[in-house]
Design a protein around this motif. Structure first.
Motif, PDB file in Angstrom:
ATOM      1  N   ARG A  32       0.731  -1.031   0.179  1.00  0.00           N
ATOM      2  CA  ARG A  32      -0.169  -0.317   0.007  1.00  0.00           C
ATOM      3  C   ARG A  32       0.423   1.401   0.394  1.00  0.00           C
ATOM      4  O   ARG A  32       0.438   2.475  -0.701  1.00  0.00           O
ATOM      5  CB  ARG A  32      -1.107  -0.242   0.762  1.00  0.00           C
ATOM      6  CG  ARG A  32      -2.710  -0.636   1.070  1.00  0.00           C
ATOM      7  CD  ARG A  32      -2.758  -0.664   2.106  1.00  0.00           C
ATOM      8  NE  ARG A  32      -3.668  -1.764   2.017  1.00  0.00           N
ATOM      9  CZ  ARG A  32      -4.643  -1.924   2.890  1.00  0.00           C
ATOM     10  NH1 ARG A  32      -4.911  -1.449   3.713  1.00  0.00           N
ATOM     11  NH2 ARG A  32      -5.613  -3.383   2.879  1.00  0.00           N
ATOM     12  N   LEU A  33       1.916   1.563   0.653  1.00  0.00           N
ATOM     13  CA  LEU A  33       3.188   2.584   0.722  1.00  0.00           C
ATOM     14  C   LEU A  33       3.663   2.813  -0.542  1.00  0.00           C
ATOM     15  O   LEU A  33       3.590   3.277  -0.860  1.00  0.00           O
ATOM     16  CB  LEU A  33       4.240   2.352   1.855  1.00  0.00           C
ATOM     17  CG  LEU A  33       4.018   2.359   3.397  1.00  0.00           C
ATOM     18  CD1 LEU A  33       4.956   1.715   4.274  1.00  0.00           C
ATOM     19  CD2 LEU A  33       3.017   3.312   3.444  1.00  0.00           C
ATOM     20  N   LEU A  34       4.098   1.674  -1.276  1.00  0.00           N
ATOM     21  CA  LEU A  34       4.500   1.809  -2.516  1.00  0.00           C
ATOM     22  C   LEU A  34       3.164   2.104  -3.890  1.00  0.00           C
ATOM     23  O   LEU A  34       4.266   2.896  -4.046  1.00  0.00           O
ATOM     24  CB  LEU A  34       4.543   0.423  -3.387  1.00  0.00           C
ATOM     25  CG  LEU A  34       6.262  -0.032  -2.283  1.00  0.00           C
ATOM     26  CD1 LEU A  34       6.784  -1.418  -2.443  1.00  0.00           C
ATOM     27  CD2 LEU A  34       7.499   0.844  -2.799  1.00  0.00           C
ATOM     28  N   LYS A  35       2.215   2.120  -3.141  1.00  0.00           N
ATOM     29  CA  LYS A  35       1.319   2.456  -4.644  1.00  0.00           C
ATOM     30  C   LYS A  35       0.850   4.034  -4.314  1.00  0.00           C
ATOM     31  O   LYS A  35       0.621   4.287  -5.629  1.00  0.00           O
ATOM     32  CB  LYS A  35      -0.308   1.807  -4.142  1.00  0.00           C
ATOM     33  CG  LYS A  35      -0.461   0.729  -4.543  1.00  0.00           C
ATOM     34  CD  LYS A  35      -1.641  -0.387  -4.601  1.00  0.00           C
ATOM     35  CE  LYS A  35      -2.886   0.272  -4.988  1.00  0.00           C
ATOM     36  NZ  LYS A  35      -4.529   0.222  -4.874  1.00  0.00           N
ATOM     37  N   LEU A  36       1.494   4.955  -3.479  1.00  0.00           N
ATOM     38  CA  LEU A  36       1.036   5.772  -3.104  1.00  0.00           C
ATOM     39  C   LEU A  36       2.744   6.648  -3.923  1.00  0.00           C
ATOM     40  O   LEU A  36       2.367   8.015  -3.759  1.00  0.00           O
ATOM     41  CB  LEU A  36       1.257   6.519  -1.631  1.00  0.00           C
ATOM     42  CG  LEU A  36       0.460   5.578  -0.585  1.00  0.00           C
ATOM     43  CD1 LEU A  36       1.020   6.061   1.114  1.00  0.00           C
ATOM     44  CD2 LEU A  36      -1.372   6.439  -1.128  1.00  0.00           C
TER      45      LEU A  36
END
Length: 108
Positions: free
Chosen positions: A27-31
């Motif tokens: 989820r962090l990488l999707k930001l």
């Protein structure tokens, strides 16, 4: 006191709940890409501890406080904050710093 036009650095430390380490990272990488596309973003990077896979760090630099405020209002970030509570062992630890040295471009 922060100057509205002064470059800001945000460092966020996130501790994943046991078993949620990979999902939090995903989820962090999707930001990253949408954040980097914002007008005031200088850099936006996700880091993971080499010693503790549950520890994640966001390292961000923004052109101004107004740009960072606009980032916080982005729907994808609002959604992440709301949904990530189930993945975090504790509240995010967010540190905000103002740049006081002159910015120098990296040598190539």
């Amino acid at each position: 006191m922060t100057n509205e036009r002064q470059q800001l650095t945000l460092i966020a430390h996130l501790q994943a709940k046991p078993g949620s380490e990979e999902e939090l990272g995903r989820r962090l990488l999707k930001l990253v890409e949408p954040s980097r596309s914002e007008a005031g973003c200088i850099n936006y990077d996700v880091h993971r501890s080499n010693d503790d896979p549950a520890q994640w760090v966001m390292y961000e630099n923004w052109r101004s406080n107004a740009d960072l405020d606009a980032h916080f209002a982005q729907p994808y970030l609002v959604e992440f904050v709301k949904d990530s509570a189930d993945l975090l062992a504790k509240d995010m630890d967010i540190e905000l710093l103002s740049m006081h040295s002159a910015h120098v471009a990296p040598k190539r």
